[in-house]
Design a protein around this motif. Structure first.
Motif, PDB file in Angstrom:
ATOM      1  N   ILE A 118       0.822  -1.333  -0.024  1.00 59.44           N
ATOM      2  CA  ILE A 118       0.134   0.126  -0.050  1.00 59.44           C
ATOM      3  C   ILE A 118       0.934   1.160  -0.057  1.00 59.44           C
ATOM      4  N   SER A 119       1.757   1.247   0.728  1.00 65.28           N
ATOM      5  CA  SER A 119       2.741   2.526   1.183  1.00 65.28           C
ATOM      6  C   SER A 119       3.582   2.768   0.022  1.00 65.28           C
ATOM      7  N   SER A 120       3.931   1.914  -0.787  1.00 65.85           N
ATOM      8  CA  SER A 120       4.839   1.989  -2.106  1.00 65.85           C
ATOM      9  C   SER A 120       3.930   2.429  -3.099  1.00 65.85           C
ATOM     10  N   THR A 121       2.975   2.744  -3.167  1.00 62.98           N
ATOM     11  CA  THR A 121       2.129   3.151  -4.289  1.00 62.98           C
ATOM     12  C   THR A 121       2.461   4.355  -4.655  1.00 62.98           C
ATOM     13  N   SER A 122       3.069   5.195  -3.438  1.00 63.83           N
ATOM     14  CA  SER A 122       3.597   6.636  -3.883  1.00 63.83           C
ATOM     15  C   SER A 122       4.771   6.938  -2.780  1.00 63.83           C
ATOM     16  N   TRP A 123       5.580   7.684  -3.439  1.00 64.28           N
ATOM     17  CA  TRP A 123       6.856   7.985  -2.684  1.00 64.28           C
ATOM     18  C   TRP A 123       6.960   9.485  -2.580  1.00 64.28           C
ATOM     19  N   PHE A 124       7.656   9.862  -1.569  1.00 60.50           N
ATOM     20  CA  PHE A 124       7.951  11.264  -1.367  1.00 60.50           C
ATOM     21  C   PHE A 124       9.102  11.601  -2.062  1.00 60.50           C
ATOM     22  N   ASP A 125      10.311  10.677  -1.888  1.00 60.76           N
ATOM     23  CA  ASP A 125      11.523  10.837  -2.652  1.00 60.76           C
ATOM     24  C   ASP A 125      11.716   9.473  -3.629  1.00 60.76           C
ATOM     25  N   ASP A 126      11.597   9.666  -4.858  1.00 60.13           N
ATOM     26  CA  ASP A 126      11.741   8.200  -5.464  1.00 60.13           C
ATOM     27  C   ASP A 126      13.228   7.577  -5.469  1.00 60.13           C
ATOM     28  N   SER A 127      14.239   8.508  -4.759  1.00 61.07           N
ATOM     29  CA  SER A 127      15.346   7.891  -4.609  1.00 61.07           C
ATOM     30  C   SER A 127      15.331   6.918  -3.359  1.00 61.07           C
ATOM     31  N   ASN A 128      14.490   6.653  -2.551  1.00 60.87           N
ATOM     32  CA  ASN A 128      14.136   5.916  -1.407  1.00 60.87           C
ATOM     33  C   ASN A 128      13.433   4.680  -1.705  1.00 60.87           C
ATOM     34  N   LYS A 129      12.993   4.543  -3.191  1.00 61.28           N
ATOM     35  CA  LYS A 129      12.320   3.376  -3.664  1.00 61.28           C
ATOM     36  C   LYS A 129      12.991   2.282  -3.435  1.00 61.28           C
ATOM     37  N   LEU A 130      12.374   1.144  -2.939  1.00 61.64           N
ATOM     38  CA  LEU A 130      12.892  -0.099  -2.074  1.00 61.64           C
ATOM     39  C   LEU A 130      14.129  -0.717  -3.099  1.00 61.64           C
ATOM     40  N   GLN A 131      15.239  -0.947  -2.433  1.00 58.48           N
ATOM     41  CA  GLN A 131      16.387  -1.542  -3.117  1.00 58.48           C
ATOM     42  C   GLN A 131      16.576  -2.875  -2.570  1.00 58.48           C
ATOM     43  N   THR A 132      15.911  -3.146  -1.467  1.00 59.96           N
ATOM     44  CA  THR A 132      16.119  -4.506  -0.965  1.00 59.96           C
ATOM     45  C   THR A 132      15.294  -5.711  -1.325  1.00 59.96           C
ATOM     46  N   SER A 133      15.447  -6.771  -0.970  1.00 58.21           N
ATOM     47  CA  SER A 133      14.491  -7.967  -1.516  1.00 58.21           C
ATOM     48  C   SER A 133      13.291  -7.947  -1.027  1.00 58.21           C
ATOM     49  N   ASP A 134      12.112  -8.276  -1.966  1.00 59.14           N
ATOM     50  CA  ASP A 134      10.922  -8.422  -1.549  1.00 59.14           C
ATOM     51  C   ASP A 134      10.691  -9.207  -0.168  1.00 59.14           C
ATOM     52  N   ASP A 135      11.536 -10.143   0.316  1.00 59.02           N
ATOM     53  CA  ASP A 135      11.610 -10.956   1.323  1.00 59.02           C
ATOM     54  C   ASP A 135      12.096 -10.265   2.553  1.00 59.02           C
ATOM     55  N   ASP A 136      12.727  -8.980   2.446  1.00 59.61           N
ATOM     56  CA  ASP A 136      13.249  -8.365   3.442  1.00 59.61           C
ATOM     57  C   ASP A 136      12.213  -7.308   3.985  1.00 59.61           C
ATOM     58  N   ILE A 137      11.407  -7.797   4.810  1.00 61.75           N
ATOM     59  CA  ILE A 137      10.187  -6.976   5.303  1.00 61.75           C
ATOM     60  C   ILE A 137      10.766  -6.236   6.294  1.00 61.75           C
ATOM     61  N   ARG A 138      11.802  -6.458   7.261  1.00 62.68           N
ATOM     62  CA  ARG A 138      12.271  -5.371   8.038  1.00 62.68           C
ATOM     63  C   ARG A 138      12.717  -4.087   7.276  1.00 62.68           C
ATOM     64  N   GLY A 139      13.559  -4.510   6.497  1.00 63.95           N
ATOM     65  CA  GLY A 139      14.218  -3.381   5.593  1.00 63.95           C
ATOM     66  C   GLY A 139      13.281  -2.584   4.626  1.00 63.95           C
TER      67      GLY A 139
END
Length: 224
Positions: free
Chosen positions: A142-163
């Motif tokens: 849900i929260s990744s639908t929109s970002w404040f800063d696109d450079s923050n977009k998830l770089q980690t694995s989908d399995d890394d829930i904590r990250g």
């Protein structure tokens, strides 16, 4: 009852958006279309709030809860309203409403967008341990639908829930902080930032037991 009222209200706001495409309506109305889009988002969020206790799917059918569907729709509407509001303000000289409360302007939409994303994440980490994993996976979608800063977009694995949860949390905080950078007395953003600081240790470790000085339990690399 609350859901029925919100659904009915949402319908009429959506009708208003359709009508805004009419030249006659555009000439007569004093309301910007982005303001109506913003209200559609608020209706979606209200509907979602009545669905929060839905049971999480336990099979592999990729079925989503209606809560996720409606909250995602809310965030998409807020994001669209923000983009349109910023365009209107830029065309009008680049100034948004400088009130710190329930202001109407791009800063108000910016606040609502990232406060909603933050609340979705916070609700997930506060779930009971046996449901927290599913709740956080949903909240990240849900929260990744929109970002404040696109450079923050998830770089980690989908399995890394904590990250993933932490990265989204940080992006929400940056969005809320930007509200106060522009208007220091935007008090609702100040409240959400204080709330974020209080819950930061739990975003790092949801099983954490709060006590004095708990912020010290967050690794220095995450406190920057």
């Amino acid at each position: 009852e609350k859901r029925v009222i919100a659904e009915g209200t949402k319908y009429y706001f959506e009708e208003a958006i359709e009508s805004s495409n009419s030249v006659d309506y555009a000439c007569d109305s004093k309301t910007e279309s982005w303001e109506v889009q913003f209200m559609v988002g608020k209706c979606c969020e209200k509907i979602a709030s009545t669905l929060r206790d839905e049971i999480y799917p336990t099979d592999d059918s990729q079925t989503k809860r209606m809560y996720e569907t409606m909250m995602t729709e809310a965030i998409k509407n807020y994001s669209a309203a923000l983009g349109d509001a910023q365009k209107v303000e830029k065309a009008g000289g680049g100034q948004d409403n400088t009130n710190g409360g329930s202001s109407h302007g791009s800063r108000e939409v910016l606040y609502r967008l990232h406060a909603t994303r933050f609340k979705v994440l916070l609700s997930a980490i506060r779930q009971a341990a046996d449901e927290r994993g599913l709740a956080e996976i949903e909240a990240c979608r849900i929260s990744s639908t929109s970002w404040f800063d696109d450079s923050n977009k998830l770089q980690t694995s989908d399995d890394d829930i904590r990250g993933n949860t932490w990265d989204l949390f940080v992006d929400c905080v940056q969005g809320l902080a930007s509200c106060r950078k522009g208007i220091s007395y935007f008090h609702r953003a100040a409240y959400r930032l204080a709330q974020a600081l209080h819950w930061a240790p739990a975003f790092h470790d949801p099983g954490f037991c709060f006590r004095t000085g708990s912020i010290e339990n967050i690794p220095p690399s995450k406190r920057g």
